[in-house]
Design an enzyme around this catalytic site. Structure first.
Site, mmCIF file in Angstrom:
data_model
loop_
_atom_site.group_PDB
_atom_site.id
_atom_site.type_symbol
_atom_site.label_atom_id
_atom_site.label_comp_id
_atom_site.label_asym_id
_atom_site.label_seq_id
_atom_site.Cartn_x
_atom_site.Cartn_y
_atom_site.Cartn_z
ATOM 1 N N ASP A 203 54.614 23.357 -44.570
ATOM 2 C CA ASP A 203 53.480 22.775 -43.855
ATOM 3 C C ASP A 203 52.901 23.724 -42.806
ATOM 4 O OD1 ASP A 203 55.702 22.654 -42.198
ATOM 5 O OD2 ASP A 203 55.762 20.484 -42.069
ATOM 6 N N ASN B 270 61.271 10.277 -37.293
ATOM 7 C CA ASN B 270 60.871 9.065 -38.006
ATOM 8 C C ASN B 270 61.136 9.180 -39.507
ATOM 9 O OD1 ASN B 270 58.961 10.888 -38.801
ATOM 10 N ND2 ASN B 270 57.216 9.858 -37.857
ATOM 11 N N HIS C 244 60.355 11.840 -41.393
ATOM 12 C CA HIS C 244 59.419 12.665 -42.167
ATOM 13 C C HIS C 244 60.085 13.932 -42.682
ATOM 14 C CE1 HIS C 244 57.835 14.762 -38.275
ATOM 15 N NE2 HIS C 244 58.494 15.681 -38.954
ATOM 16 N N GLU D 207 54.430 11.933 -43.166
ATOM 17 C CA GLU D 207 54.760 10.871 -42.219
ATOM 18 C C GLU D 207 54.989 9.556 -42.953
ATOM 19 O OE1 GLU D 207 55.484 11.753 -39.316
ATOM 20 O OE2 GLU D 207 53.799 12.389 -38.071
HETATM 21 C C1 GLP Z 1 58.354 19.271 -37.590
HETATM 22 C C2 GLP Z 1 58.281 19.906 -38.964
HETATM 23 C C3 GLP Z 1 59.377 19.376 -39.880
HETATM 24 C C4 GLP Z 1 60.708 19.411 -39.147
HETATM 25 C C5 GLP Z 1 60.643 18.510 -37.957
HETATM 26 C C6 GLP Z 1 61.953 18.373 -37.207
HETATM 27 O O1 GLP Z 1 57.680 18.073 -37.490
HETATM 28 N N1 GLP Z 1 57.039 19.703 -39.608
HETATM 29 O O2 GLP Z 1 59.415 20.160 -41.053
HETATM 30 O O3 GLP Z 1 61.726 18.991 -40.021
HETATM 31 O O4 GLP Z 1 59.666 19.070 -37.092
HETATM 32 O O5 GLP Z 1 62.097 19.406 -36.302
HETATM 33 P P1 GLP Z 1 63.390 19.714 -35.479
HETATM 34 O O6 GLP Z 1 64.315 20.427 -36.406
HETATM 35 O O7 GLP Z 1 62.928 20.573 -34.357
HETATM 36 O O8 GLP Z 1 63.949 18.417 -35.016
#
Ligand code: GLP
Length: 239
Positions: A56, A125, A127, A132
């Site tokens: 993404d 959440n 995702h 989402e």
């Molecule tokens: C972002 C990314 C996700 C990632 C998520 C969790 O929203 N788009 O791909 O998994 O963050 O991030 P973290 O590992 O910092 O909790």
């Protein structure tokens, strides 16, 4: 956790020097990437012919912005290893035409045709990528409006919460689920409940990661804190 997760990725690269890696951002995979950098610098694995596709990208951030995912990947991995940057791919967050940006990245994914392993983090959440919670598992690359919870969670990386982009382009479930193997990395007590829901709850687009229950080869690398709820409710599931 990061070393074990890195070993799963390194095994793919060691067994096929043209491997295709699906990569993720967020704070959780940073340790994984540090291990890959170390092993590359020690000459144990080479990324010269490896291709990568990222999940993404934020809409509206140029590649040079220090919170763009293109910048993140360069900073945490690509600039430290022997990869050819032409073989690395992310959605173009600067394309103001969402339809075209999504179609273009779908085309890239289609052309590359596979991921030998897809690294995933887990949003608070549920995702994955930036898919989402919503009413359907969207198959293709899509333009997502980020939820309040995701904007707040990611605000820690920006000066103020208002600086967090409101939308993103993300790989859809068709390309995520086609990966031969999925590597889900999850860390911290804050993810314990959602990890249990994702792996043991109902399969629903309201918990996007729950779709992974339908994939035949998912490796979960999680620390004790993230595993707490699963240990409590499903002790029989722990290897
Ligand atoms: C972002 C990314 C996700 C990632 C998520 C969790 O929203 N788009 O791909 O998994 O963050 O991030 P973290 O590992 O910092 O909790």
């Amino acid at each position: 956790m990061s070393r074990k997760a890195a070993a799963v990725v390194a095994a793919k690269v060691a067994s096929d020097n043209c491997a295709v890696l699906g990569l993720a951002t967020g704070s959780t995979p940073i340790g994984l990437y540090q291990n890959l950098v170390k092993w590359n610098n020690e000459g144990l694995i080479s990324f010269k012919k490896v291709q990568t596709v990222n999940l993404d990208e934020y809409c509206g951030l140029p590649r040079e912005h220090d919170q763009s995912y293109a910048y993140f990947m360069n900073d945490n991995l690509f600039s430290h290893i022997d990869i050819d940057l032409n073989n690395t791919h992310l959605p173009d967050g600067t394309n103001p035409d969402p339809k075209k940006a999504c179609e273009d990245y779908d085309e890239v994914l289609e052309k590359i045709g596979r991921q030998d392993v897809q690294v995933l983090g887990l949003g608070n959440n549920g995702h994955i990528g930036f898919n989402e919670p919503c009413d359907e598992f969207k198959p293709n690359v899509n333009h997502v409006m980020l939820t309040k919870s995701t904007i707040e969670a990611n605000a820690r990386f920006f000066e103020t919460v208002d600086d967090v982009p409101k939308s993103a382009y993300t790989m859809g479930f068709k390309a995520i689920m086609r990966a031969k193997q999925i590597l889900l990395v999850v860390s911290g007590a804050g993810k314990a409940e959602i990890l249990e829901k994702a792996l043991f709850g109902p399969i629903t687009p309201q918990v996007p990661a729950s779709i992974l229950q339908l994939h035949g080869d998912v490796v979960v690398c999680a620390d004790d804190e993230a595993m707490a709820k699963i240990k409590e409710l499903h002790p029989e599931a722990i290897l």
